[in-house]
Design an enzyme around this catalytic site. Structure first.
Site, PDB file in Angstrom:
ATOM      1  CG  LEU A  69       4.834   5.955   8.049  1.00 20.93           C
ATOM      2  CD1 LEU A  69       4.161   7.006   8.901  1.00 20.93           C
ATOM      3  CD2 LEU A  69       6.149   5.514   8.668  1.00 20.93           C
ATOM      4  CG  HIS A  97       2.876  -3.520   8.570  1.00 19.48           C
ATOM      5  ND1 HIS A  97       2.104  -2.534   9.139  1.00 19.48           N
ATOM      6  CD2 HIS A  97       2.234  -4.680   8.790  1.00 19.48           C
ATOM      7  CE1 HIS A  97       1.044  -3.076   9.693  1.00 19.48           C
ATOM      8  NE2 HIS A  97       1.084  -4.379   9.494  1.00 19.48           N
ATOM      9  CG  MET A 134      -3.519   2.661   4.513  1.00 17.62           C
ATOM     10  SD  MET A 134      -4.513   4.156   4.215  1.00 17.62           S
ATOM     11  CE  MET A 134      -3.602   4.935   2.925  1.00 17.62           C
ATOM     12  CD  GLU A 135      -2.584  -2.786   2.740  1.00 12.77           C
ATOM     13  OE1 GLU A 135      -1.448  -2.842   3.233  1.00 12.77           O
ATOM     14  OE2 GLU A 135      -3.565  -2.339   3.377  1.00 12.77           O
ATOM     15  CG  ASP A 165      -1.515   6.239 -18.585  1.00 13.65           C
ATOM     16  OD1 ASP A 165      -0.951   7.256 -19.037  1.00 13.65           O
ATOM     17  OD2 ASP A 165      -1.114   5.083 -18.811  1.00 13.65           O
TER      18      ASP A 165
END
Length: 121
Positions: A40, A42, A78-79, A93
């Protein structure tokens, strides 16, 4: 991250390479690809995306901070969160051969300005 991982990070002896540089690049890449990860969100024309990983050797912690901005009318929370979490996952990792007990905690928004919902501090 634990003392063993903290020592390996401080002495740059992690077998997979320069953990912080790779993790910072991974975080920047994640900021740019956030719409591919979160359906969601963009695509946004980001004007800045930086990630900084710092070692607190005394406490065996790594702090990851992301700073993202754009000239658009929307926020880039969100970025920024995608960048920080991806950098932390990359650290895990690269360091998991040393310890699988690494814990990622406290992912949160520190501040934002602009966008539809205004400023947050």
């Amino acid at each position: 991250v634990g003392q063993e991982v903290a020592t390996a990070l401080a002495t740059k002896s992690v077998a997979k390479g320069d953990v912080f540089t790779v993790s910072e690049v991974a975080g920047i890449m994640a900021a740019k690809r956030t719409p591919d990860l979160l359906p969601l969100c963009h695509p946004l024309p980001l004007t800045r995306a930086t990630v900084q990983c710092t070692l607190d050797r005394e406490n065996a912690l790594v702090h990851v901070t992301a700073d993202v901005s754009c000239d658009g009318q929307t926020g880039v929370e969100m970025e920024s969160l995608a960048a920080a979490s991806t950098a932390a996952l990359c650290i895990y990792d690269m360091c998991k051969p040393i310890s699988k007990g690494i814990v990622i905690t406290n992912l949160r928004l520190l501040s934002k300005s602009g966008g539809k919902s205004g400023d947050y501090v």
